[in-house]
Scaffold this motif. Sequence first.
Motif, mmCIF file in Angstrom:
data_model
loop_
_atom_site.group_PDB
_atom_site.id
_atom_site.type_symbol
_atom_site.label_atom_id
_atom_site.label_comp_id
_atom_site.label_asym_id
_atom_site.label_seq_id
_atom_site.Cartn_x
_atom_site.Cartn_y
_atom_site.Cartn_z
ATOM 1 N N ALA A 166 0.780 -1.379 -0.075
ATOM 2 C CA ALA A 166 0.040 0.009 -0.016
ATOM 3 C C ALA A 166 0.924 1.191 -0.121
ATOM 4 O O ALA A 166 1.916 1.242 0.484
ATOM 5 N N GLY A 218 -7.618 3.006 -4.065
ATOM 6 C CA GLY A 218 -7.826 1.509 -4.198
ATOM 7 C C GLY A 218 -6.737 0.769 -5.180
ATOM 8 O O GLY A 218 -5.611 1.305 -4.966
ATOM 9 N N THR A 219 -7.051 -0.206 -5.662
ATOM 10 C CA THR A 219 -6.059 -1.066 -6.408
ATOM 11 C C THR A 219 -5.497 -0.494 -7.553
ATOM 12 O O THR A 219 -6.328 0.130 -8.572
ATOM 13 N N LYS A 259 0.914 -5.274 -8.188
ATOM 14 C CA LYS A 259 -0.454 -4.467 -7.714
ATOM 15 C C LYS A 259 -0.081 -3.790 -6.456
ATOM 16 O O LYS A 259 0.785 -4.351 -5.568
ATOM 17 N N ASN A 304 -2.005 -1.037 -3.211
ATOM 18 C CA ASN A 304 -3.291 -0.221 -3.048
ATOM 19 C C ASN A 304 -2.671 1.324 -2.732
ATOM 20 O O ASN A 304 -1.969 1.451 -2.085
ATOM 21 N N GLN A 332 -3.920 4.473 -1.355
ATOM 22 C CA GLN A 332 -4.765 4.827 -0.184
ATOM 23 C C GLN A 332 -4.948 6.261 0.271
ATOM 24 O O GLN A 332 -3.894 7.004 0.162
ATOM 25 N N THR A 368 -9.696 -0.122 4.919
ATOM 26 C CA THR A 368 -10.049 -0.624 3.729
ATOM 27 C C THR A 368 -9.399 -0.410 2.572
ATOM 28 O O THR A 368 -8.136 -0.302 2.578
ATOM 29 N N THR A 369 -9.592 -1.077 1.412
ATOM 30 C CA THR A 369 -8.733 -0.985 0.124
ATOM 31 C C THR A 369 -8.404 0.450 -0.014
ATOM 32 O O THR A 369 -7.224 0.807 -0.460
ATOM 33 N N THR A 370 -9.404 1.386 0.048
ATOM 34 C CA THR A 370 -9.101 2.563 -0.252
ATOM 35 C C THR A 370 -8.338 3.584 0.924
ATOM 36 O O THR A 370 -7.898 4.548 0.659
#
Length: 291
Positions: A72, A158-159, A182, A184, A186, A275-277
């Motif tokens: 992230a 996000g991703t 990949k 994230n 954020q 969270t993902t975000t």
Amino acid sequence: MRIRATVAAVTGALALSAFAVPAAQAADAGSAYRSDAARTVSHSASGKTAFTATTADDDLGVTFSNFKIAAAIKVGTTNHVSTTVTYTMTHGADYVLGSDDFANGPFLYKGSSSDTADNMLFGDAPADCTATSATTASCKGLIDVYPGDDELLNSDAGTWSAGALALQYSTGDGSVQDGLGKTNVQRYSKLTVNAAPEPVKKGKTVTVTGKLSRANWEDHAYHGYTGQSVKLQYRAKSSSTYTTLKTVKTDSTGNLKTTTTATADGYYRFSFAGTTTTPSVSAAGDYVDVQ
């Protein structure tokens, strides 16, 4: 695609003339590299000749593997953020490692491919590479993010997918490889807590309030994160471990409020799993003296 305004504005004759400067000057200019990297990928999507993406048996003979990036990248409202990327580059004899005429580096793209990306992020300077054989090199580069320059929309959280590129200044040749990893991207989060009254009698009610907020990349301020589950946790004065007492949700402005019963001296805090975000965050414990 959306990229930093100073890069996106370089088009047409200006973009072509950028490649006419001496290779050494181009390689020395970190800000120029970001522009060149963006054009390498954008030209690959359009099929134009300048810095066109190619395959493993292209003129540069470059491919990438062993790509590693943080899970992230936490981005606030204004501060420049960098994250380190490492990878292996395999190249043919036409790619001269260490030459001022060549450069390579990582990039991120939002979407299914760099050809159709909604947004992209690059580094300010080429990656540093060390030869591990005649045709391979170990490389380390940066992804640089400037939220204060309107590089990101809130919907970009996000991703993201990762890729790498190589370019040759003198010929305009380039290689782009998608799907290497990949991460994230954020919206940085903050969490506060206040437990009261202080002190409090044993068995009486302690009211705990706080707020969960996160970065807004569009107005460069922090706003409440609504409807999120947050844990109320307690740590006794003599302990180093927090235990969860209950879970509460943030209201329409990100605020938190709940009560618990005072049992012994200790610290209360809120903890958000993320969270993902939005990344996880825990407030610093607020000490309450129980009498």
